[in-house]
Design a protein around this motif. Structure first.
Motif, PDB file in Angstrom:
ATOM      1  N   PRO A  22       7.198  -9.547  -9.999  1.00 33.56           N
ATOM      2  CA  PRO A  22       6.635  -8.735  -9.473  1.00 33.56           C
ATOM      3  C   PRO A  22       6.104  -7.581  -9.390  1.00 33.56           C
ATOM      4  N   ALA A  23       4.550  -7.197  -8.822  1.00 32.87           N
ATOM      5  CA  ALA A  23       3.850  -6.429  -8.768  1.00 32.87           C
ATOM      6  C   ALA A  23       4.393  -5.304  -7.283  1.00 32.87           C
ATOM      7  N   ASP A  24       4.818  -4.328  -6.744  1.00 32.96           N
ATOM      8  CA  ASP A  24       5.676  -3.945  -5.551  1.00 32.96           C
ATOM      9  C   ASP A  24       4.275  -3.870  -4.600  1.00 32.96           C
ATOM     10  N   PHE A  25       3.026  -3.982  -5.092  1.00 31.07           N
ATOM     11  CA  PHE A  25       2.281  -3.796  -4.002  1.00 31.07           C
ATOM     12  C   PHE A  25       1.111  -4.750  -5.114  1.00 31.07           C
ATOM     13  N   PHE A  26       0.114  -5.125  -3.984  1.00 25.80           N
ATOM     14  CA  PHE A  26      -1.127  -5.607  -5.313  1.00 25.80           C
ATOM     15  C   PHE A  26      -2.700  -6.459  -3.608  1.00 25.80           C
ATOM     16  N   ALA A  27      -2.939  -5.539  -3.972  1.00 26.68           N
ATOM     17  CA  ALA A  27      -4.200  -6.226  -2.886  1.00 26.68           C
ATOM     18  C   ALA A  27      -5.697  -6.258  -3.802  1.00 26.68           C
ATOM     19  N   GLU A  28      -6.948  -7.178  -3.757  1.00 24.06           N
ATOM     20  CA  GLU A  28      -7.868  -7.717  -3.685  1.00 24.06           C
ATOM     21  C   GLU A  28      -9.472  -7.292  -2.667  1.00 24.06           C
ATOM     22  N   PRO A  29      -9.999  -5.333  -2.761  1.00 27.45           N
ATOM     23  CA  PRO A  29     -10.583  -5.135  -2.549  1.00 27.45           C
ATOM     24  C   PRO A  29     -12.008  -6.144  -2.739  1.00 27.45           C
ATOM     25  N   ASN A  30     -12.990  -5.835  -2.016  1.00 31.16           N
ATOM     26  CA  ASN A  30     -14.274  -6.836  -2.564  1.00 31.16           C
ATOM     27  C   ASN A  30     -15.264  -5.868  -1.702  1.00 31.16           C
ATOM     28  N   THR A  31     -15.435  -4.685  -2.040  1.00 31.25           N
ATOM     29  CA  THR A  31     -16.399  -3.422  -1.529  1.00 31.25           C
ATOM     30  C   THR A  31     -16.083  -2.784  -2.370  1.00 31.25           C
ATOM     31  N   ALA A  32     -17.347  -1.768  -3.068  1.00 32.76           N
ATOM     32  CA  ALA A  32     -17.097  -0.456  -3.459  1.00 32.76           C
ATOM     33  C   ALA A  32     -15.898   0.921  -2.862  1.00 32.76           C
ATOM     34  N   GLU A  33     -16.320   0.669  -0.850  1.00 36.24           N
ATOM     35  CA  GLU A  33     -15.441   1.432  -0.233  1.00 36.24           C
ATOM     36  C   GLU A  33     -14.178   0.922  -0.348  1.00 36.24           C
ATOM     37  N   GLU A  34     -13.829  -0.002  -0.330  1.00 35.52           N
ATOM     38  CA  GLU A  34     -12.348  -0.424  -0.309  1.00 35.52           C
ATOM     39  C   GLU A  34     -11.613  -0.440  -1.528  1.00 35.52           C
ATOM     40  N   LEU A  35     -12.564  -0.975  -2.485  1.00 29.63           N
ATOM     41  CA  LEU A  35     -11.365  -0.053  -4.153  1.00 29.63           C
ATOM     42  C   LEU A  35     -11.057   1.304  -3.543  1.00 29.63           C
ATOM     43  N   SER A  36     -12.645   2.640  -2.991  1.00 34.00           N
ATOM     44  CA  SER A  36     -11.962   3.706  -2.928  1.00 34.00           C
ATOM     45  C   SER A  36     -11.425   4.006  -1.876  1.00 34.00           C
ATOM     46  N   GLU A  37     -11.552   3.472  -0.780  1.00 35.91           N
ATOM     47  CA  GLU A  37      -9.992   3.273   0.549  1.00 35.91           C
ATOM     48  C   GLU A  37      -8.772   3.051  -0.335  1.00 35.91           C
ATOM     49  N   LEU A  38      -8.701   1.856  -1.296  1.00 35.99           N
ATOM     50  CA  LEU A  38      -7.491   2.000  -1.448  1.00 35.99           C
ATOM     51  C   LEU A  38      -7.418   2.869  -2.164  1.00 35.99           C
ATOM     52  N   VAL A  39      -7.842   3.440  -3.565  1.00 33.60           N
ATOM     53  CA  VAL A  39      -7.197   4.375  -4.506  1.00 33.60           C
ATOM     54  C   VAL A  39      -6.603   5.892  -3.662  1.00 33.60           C
ATOM     55  N   LYS A  40      -6.873   5.574  -2.607  1.00 33.93           N
ATOM     56  CA  LYS A  40      -7.093   7.111  -2.428  1.00 33.93           C
ATOM     57  C   LYS A  40      -5.913   6.613  -1.239  1.00 33.93           C
ATOM     58  N   TYR A  41      -5.344   5.757  -0.828  1.00 34.51           N
ATOM     59  CA  TYR A  41      -4.264   5.760  -0.174  1.00 34.51           C
ATOM     60  C   TYR A  41      -3.724   5.456  -1.181  1.00 34.51           C
ATOM     61  N   ALA A  42      -3.615   4.619  -2.272  1.00 32.56           N
ATOM     62  CA  ALA A  42      -2.055   4.770  -3.392  1.00 32.56           C
ATOM     63  C   ALA A  42      -2.372   6.497  -3.981  1.00 32.56           C
ATOM     64  N   ALA A  43      -2.427   7.752  -4.408  1.00 37.49           N
ATOM     65  CA  ALA A  43      -3.141   8.618  -4.352  1.00 37.49           C
ATOM     66  C   ALA A  43      -1.953   9.322  -3.088  1.00 37.49           C
ATOM     67  N   SER A  44      -2.221   9.088  -1.950  1.00 34.73           N
ATOM     68  CA  SER A  44      -1.536   9.550  -0.870  1.00 34.73           C
ATOM     69  C   SER A  44      -0.213   9.658  -0.966  1.00 34.73           C
ATOM     70  N   GLU A  45       0.426   8.129  -1.589  1.00 31.33           N
ATOM     71  CA  GLU A  45       1.561   7.755  -1.662  1.00 31.33           C
ATOM     72  C   GLU A  45       2.257   7.877  -2.391  1.00 31.33           C
ATOM     73  N   ASN A  46       1.382   8.322  -3.868  1.00 32.23           N
ATOM     74  CA  ASN A  46       1.986   8.890  -4.971  1.00 32.23           C
ATOM     75  C   ASN A  46       2.185   7.101  -5.380  1.00 32.23           C
ATOM     76  N   MET A  47       1.553   6.235  -5.676  1.00 32.61           N
ATOM     77  CA  MET A  47       2.278   5.273  -6.028  1.00 32.61           C
ATOM     78  C   MET A  47       1.458   5.239  -7.581  1.00 32.61           C
ATOM     79  N   PRO A  48       1.780   4.239  -8.307  1.00 37.31           N
ATOM     80  CA  PRO A  48       1.837   4.303  -9.539  1.00 37.31           C
ATOM     81  C   PRO A  48       0.255   3.409  -9.740  1.00 37.31           C
TER      82      PRO A  48
END
Ligand code: FAD
Length: 293
Positions: A22-48
């Motif tokens: 299993p992946a701890d967390f998994f997401a499928e973004p559909n736009t560059a904006e969603e992707l960008s928000e997702l990686v910023k969220y991961a960075a803020s939570e210190n998620m690899p």
């Protein structure tokens, strides 16, 4: 907006070797904006972060993947053509990209267009055949960096070499869209050439759960041939075996754990080192929580 994030998504569902925990967390973004928000969220939570394409070249650990796994969603599969330029989302399948080129009377993807997986994965791997590699066609790329910024890269900045690119070393680029420069051609002939190679693959490559060639070829030396000549065909560890049809294919009979595949691959490497004095280099990417035994 941040797309839906799933917990404990099993990676075996997303890989052609059909292994991976299993992946701890998994997401499928559909736009560059969603992707960008997702990686910023991961960075803020210190998620690899780990990026998945079609999962056709991956050996994912049984213990799964730490942090957030991102797979580009439907929104990243759009393809458009203008003159000799084809622009496509990096989640599009290579087959669809090559077929779209053929429909528009464009050639240049007869090599990479027969390789399973996505455009993004192909660019990272500089995938292809003796007919050519995807890198040669890439004019520019748009990527989202792991800090959420969007960058454009030229062909020269991608660092393509045999089955390699800058993106294998620098993991902070998520490839979102690529611009390919193709050549005018007879579309029907291009399509027939793609189909001939696909047919040849069906007739000559083993059927079952695999990731294609496990090891990179050396200049003028096929890894499959070296493995065959070293007597590895038919070797097994648990549910993993070396194909009788193509010795560079390490297969899962449906019961293998990722650990079986890895241990068998290491056994093959040791045997080829002993018999041929050659250090085979992995083409398959090992990702996730691999622990030394
Ligand atoms: C039956 C079979 C035959 C094959 N034959 C060939 C062949 O002839 N030639 C060849 O070159 N390969 C071959 N392969 C291997 C594989 O298909 C290629 O390496 C393919 O290009 C991988 O694409 P993918 O989308 O599945 O990437 P994945 O396997 O999912 O990922 C590969 C790497 O790319 C990264 N990645 C994927 N997408 C992105 C993205 N958008 N942004 C950043 N990083 C990303 C991943 O993190 C990983 O490191 C074969 C595989 C199979 C199963």
């Amino acid at each position: 907006m941040i797309p839906k994030i799933l917990e404990k998504e099993i990676m075996a569902r997303h890989t052609t070797l059909r292994v991976g925990g299993p992946a701890d967390f998994f997401a499928e973004p559909n736009t560059a904006e969603e992707l960008s928000e997702l990686v910023k969220y991961a960075a803020s939570e210190n998620m690899p972060l780990t990026i998945l394409g079609g999962g056709t070249n991956l050996l994912v650990a049984d213990e799964g993947i730490e942090g957030l796994v991102i797979k580009l969603g439907e929104g990243f599969t759009k393809i458009s053509v203008s003159g000799t330029t084809l622009t496509a989302g990096c989640g599009a399948s290579m087959a669809e990209v090559a077929d779209a080129a053929a429909r528009n009377n464009l050639g240049g993807l007869q090599g990479a267009g027969t390789v399973p997986g996505t455009l993004g994965g192909a660019i990272v791997m500089n995938a292809g055949t003796h007919e050519g590699n995807i890198g040669a066609a890439v004019r520019s790329l748009r990527a989202v960096k792991t800090d959420g910024t969007v960058v454009d890269l030229t062909h020269e900045e991608c660092g393509f070499t045999y089955r390699n690119s800058r993106f294998q070393r620098e993991k902070d680029f998520i490839l979102a869209e690529a611009v390919l420069e193709l050549e005018p051609a007879d579309g029907k002939a291009v399509y027939e050439s793609l189909e001939a190679v696909r047919r040849h693959r069906r007739e000559t490559q083993p059927v079952g759960f695999s990731a294609g060639c496990f090891f990179k070829n050396r200049e003028h030396m096929s890894a499959g041939r070296m493995i065959d000549e070293s007597g590895c065909k038919g070797m097994r560890v648990g549910g993993a075996y070396v194909s009788d049809i193509h010795a560079n294919f390490i297969m899962n009979d449906g019961t293998a754990a990722a650990r079986d595949l890895y241990e068998l691959a290491e056994k093959v490497r040791e045997t080829v080192k002993k018999e041929k004095n050659v250090d085979l280099e992995y083409e398959v990417r090992l990702i996730g929580r691999w622990t030394k035994k």
